[in-house]
Design an enzyme around this catalytic site. Structure first.
Site, PDB file in Angstrom:
ATOM      1  N   HIS A   1      -1.720 -47.958  40.310  1.00  0.00           N
ATOM      2  CA  HIS A   1      -0.493 -47.171  40.180  1.00  0.00           C
ATOM      3  C   HIS A   1       0.697 -48.040  39.752  1.00  0.00           C
ATOM      4  O   HIS A   1       1.088 -48.944  40.478  1.00  0.00           O
ATOM      5  CB  HIS A   1      -0.215 -46.525  41.540  1.00  0.00           C
ATOM      6  CG  HIS A   1       0.941 -45.582  41.560  1.00  0.00           C
ATOM      7  ND1 HIS A   1       1.912 -45.615  42.523  1.00  0.00           N
ATOM      8  CD2 HIS A   1       1.274 -44.575  40.732  1.00  0.00           C
ATOM      9  CE1 HIS A   1       2.793 -44.657  42.305  1.00  0.00           C
ATOM     10  NE2 HIS A   1       2.426 -44.013  41.220  1.00  0.00           N
ATOM     11  N   ARG A   2       1.221 -47.772  38.552  1.00  0.00           N
ATOM     12  CA  ARG A   2       2.300 -48.570  37.935  1.00  0.00           C
ATOM     13  C   ARG A   2       1.862 -50.045  37.821  1.00  0.00           C
ATOM     14  O   ARG A   2       2.677 -50.953  37.976  1.00  0.00           O
ATOM     15  CB  ARG A   2       3.604 -48.467  38.728  1.00  0.00           C
ATOM     16  CG  ARG A   2       4.052 -47.035  39.027  1.00  0.00           C
ATOM     17  CD  ARG A   2       5.376 -46.998  39.777  1.00  0.00           C
ATOM     18  NE  ARG A   2       5.598 -45.701  40.408  1.00  0.00           N
ATOM     19  CZ  ARG A   2       6.586 -45.413  41.223  1.00  0.00           C
ATOM     20  NH1 ARG A   2       7.513 -46.335  41.486  1.00  0.00           N
ATOM     21  NH2 ARG A   2       6.710 -44.215  41.771  1.00  0.00           N
TER      22      ARG A   2
ATOM     23  N   ASP B   1       4.249 -45.052  33.548  1.00  0.00           N
ATOM     24  CA  ASP B   1       5.205 -43.970  33.287  1.00  0.00           C
ATOM     25  C   ASP B   1       5.881 -44.224  31.951  1.00  0.00           C
ATOM     26  O   ASP B   1       6.365 -45.328  31.695  1.00  0.00           O
ATOM     27  CB  ASP B   1       6.257 -43.934  34.398  1.00  0.00           C
ATOM     28  CG  ASP B   1       5.623 -43.805  35.758  1.00  0.00           C
ATOM     29  OD1 ASP B   1       5.169 -42.699  36.088  1.00  0.00           O
ATOM     30  OD2 ASP B   1       5.558 -44.824  36.492  1.00  0.00           O
TER      31      ASP B   1
ATOM     32  N   ASP C   1      -1.775 -48.638  45.073  1.00  0.00           N
ATOM     33  CA  ASP C   1      -0.727 -49.623  44.788  1.00  0.00           C
ATOM     34  C   ASP C   1      -1.174 -51.050  45.051  1.00  0.00           C
ATOM     35  O   ASP C   1      -0.532 -51.990  44.603  1.00  0.00           O
ATOM     36  CB  ASP C   1       0.505 -49.338  45.661  1.00  0.00           C
ATOM     37  CG  ASP C   1       1.246 -48.104  45.203  1.00  0.00           C
ATOM     38  OD1 ASP C   1       1.556 -48.012  44.015  1.00  0.00           O
ATOM     39  OD2 ASP C   1       1.514 -47.214  46.035  1.00  0.00           O
TER      40      ASP C   1
ATOM     41  N   GLU D   1      -2.205 -46.903  35.725  1.00  0.00           N
ATOM     42  CA  GLU D   1      -1.309 -45.763  35.544  1.00  0.00           C
ATOM     43  C   GLU D   1       0.056 -46.309  35.193  1.00  0.00           C
ATOM     44  O   GLU D   1       0.472 -47.355  35.739  1.00  0.00           O
ATOM     45  CB  GLU D   1      -1.235 -44.943  36.832  1.00  0.00           C
ATOM     46  CG  GLU D   1      -0.477 -43.642  36.719  1.00  0.00           C
ATOM     47  CD  GLU D   1       0.999 -43.692  37.136  1.00  0.00           C
ATOM     48  OE1 GLU D   1       1.659 -42.648  37.057  1.00  0.00           O
ATOM     49  OE2 GLU D   1       1.487 -44.778  37.560  1.00  0.00           O
TER      50      GLU D   1
ATOM     51  N   LYS E   1       7.081 -38.684  31.597  1.00  0.00           N
ATOM     52  CA  LYS E   1       8.125 -38.235  32.515  1.00  0.00           C
ATOM     53  C   LYS E   1       8.773 -36.960  31.964  1.00  0.00           C
ATOM     54  O   LYS E   1       9.053 -36.859  30.751  1.00  0.00           O
ATOM     55  CB  LYS E   1       9.191 -39.321  32.696  1.00  0.00           C
ATOM     56  CG  LYS E   1       8.659 -40.653  33.211  1.00  0.00           C
ATOM     57  CD  LYS E   1       7.730 -40.516  34.406  1.00  0.00           C
ATOM     58  CE  LYS E   1       8.460 -40.317  35.717  1.00  0.00           C
ATOM     59  NZ  LYS E   1       7.490 -40.295  36.864  1.00  0.00           N
TER      60      LYS E   1
ATOM     61  N   HIS F   1       9.538 -46.185  35.363  1.00  0.00           N
ATOM     62  CA  HIS F   1       9.398 -44.991  36.206  1.00  0.00           C
ATOM     63  C   HIS F   1      10.694 -44.194  36.346  1.00  0.00           C
ATOM     64  O   HIS F   1      10.710 -42.979  36.213  1.00  0.00           O
ATOM     65  CB  HIS F   1       8.902 -45.381  37.606  1.00  0.00           C
ATOM     66  CG  HIS F   1       8.791 -44.213  38.528  1.00  0.00           C
ATOM     67  ND1 HIS F   1       9.836 -43.778  39.319  1.00  0.00           N
ATOM     68  CD2 HIS F   1       7.768 -43.343  38.757  1.00  0.00           C
ATOM     69  CE1 HIS F   1       9.455 -42.720  40.007  1.00  0.00           C
ATOM     70  NE2 HIS F   1       8.214 -42.441  39.682  1.00  0.00           N
TER      71      HIS F   1
ATOM     72  N   GLU G   1       1.521 -41.380  32.128  1.00  0.00           N
ATOM     73  CA  GLU G   1       2.271 -40.237  32.671  1.00  0.00           C
ATOM     74  C   GLU G   1       3.537 -40.023  31.856  1.00  0.00           C
ATOM     75  O   GLU G   1       4.376 -40.929  31.754  1.00  0.00           O
ATOM     76  CB  GLU G   1       2.644 -40.448  34.147  1.00  0.00           C
ATOM     77  CG  GLU G   1       3.409 -39.219  34.653  1.00  0.00           C
ATOM     78  CD  GLU G   1       3.999 -39.333  36.048  1.00  0.00           C
ATOM     79  OE1 GLU G   1       3.597 -40.230  36.817  1.00  0.00           O
ATOM     80  OE2 GLU G   1       4.891 -38.509  36.348  1.00  0.00           O
TER      81      GLU G   1
END
Ligand code: G3P
Ligand code: CA
Length: 248
Positions: free
Chosen positions: A14-15, A43, A240, A41, A117, A56, A115
């Site tokens: 995640h990120r 953003d 994470d 992943e 935004k 993000h 992802e």
């Protein structure tokens, strides 16, 4: 994206592994690869000059040494900010990456969950709309099979599906599965559903599997009940920290 080629569970960094690295930086994505993640992943939003930047928040305030809205700054300005020191001074050379930079480092090494935004979405879908730019870039890099595009704004995913019949699409949600979800899974031929792990139940996992979609819950503030999710039969999850990737 061929689910048969993916490990189960699929741990999605995640990120990048945001507990260990400054989120959404090349250091975070490289660190995720080194830790054994198969998918990252990230953003994506648009800059003032309509470039695809990986960040993000709507502003640069939390994760860089700058201030202001991302939409108010050019990619050149954004690319000069220090995106690592806020996390740890040893990451002071990290910059906000473009999506191009991340795909270049990921190619042949990592699958990528992009992802979109909601702030980047244009209702009229001009030629340089976020979904059009992402698709053009992913095609240019020959990575259509390597990406999974998700968003809380499902309308942009519908536009993407109209543009490309095969690219993998994930529906992000912070509410339980309902009739609307199943309608949208059909509308966009969704590859997967990405719910807030706190709203998930085993029955929902079974129902979503029943219509041919996968389930990848996401963590809130890094907290995810890894064992509980696996017991519900999820196909993978956003994590994470590399420590969360140990349960198979
Ligand atoms: O893609 C899942 C997750 O990243 C959604 O929440 O706020 O971390 O982008 P957020
Ligand atoms: Ca995200």
């Amino acid at each position: 994206m061929n689910i048969d080629n993916l490990p189960t569970p699929l741990y999605i960094a995640h990120r990048g592994l945001s507990a260990r690295f400054p989120e959404n930086t090349l250091a975070a994505f490289a660190g995720a690869a080194d830790a054994g993640a198969q998918m990252i992943e990230l953003d994506v939003t648009l800059t003032n000059d309509r470039k695809l930047v990986v960040i993000h928040d709507d502003t640069v305030d939390r994760t860089t040494n700058g201030s202001g809205a991302v939409r108010g700054l050019t990619m050149k300005t954004l690319g000069q900010l220090d995106a690592g020191s806020w996390f740890d001074p040893r990451f002071k050379t990290q910059r906000l990456p473009t999506l191009t930079q991340v795909l270049d480092m990921a190619k042949g090494r990592l699958l990528v969950n992009i992802e979109i935004k909601p702030e980047a979405v244009d209702p009229h879908s001009p030629d340089d709309a976020v979904e059009r730019q992402i698709l053009a870039l992913v095609r240019e890099k020959k990575m259509v099979e390597d990406v999974l595009v998700s968003s809380f704004d499902w309308r942009v995913l519908k536009k993407l599906r109209r543009l490309d019949p095969t690219i993998a699409i994930g529906l992000l949600a912070d509410v339980p599965a309902d009739d609307r979800l199943f309608d949208w899974i059909e509308q966009v031929t969704a590859f997967s559903w990405h719910p807030d792990y706190r709203v998930l139940t085993r029955v929902q996992v079974e129902k979503v599997h029943g219509v041919g979609a996968r389930v990848f819950p996401y963590a809130v503030n890094g907290q995810i009940d890894t064992g509980g999710m696996l017991a519900m039969g999820v196909d993978g999850m956003m994590v994470d920290d590399s420590r969360q990737m140990t349960i198979q």
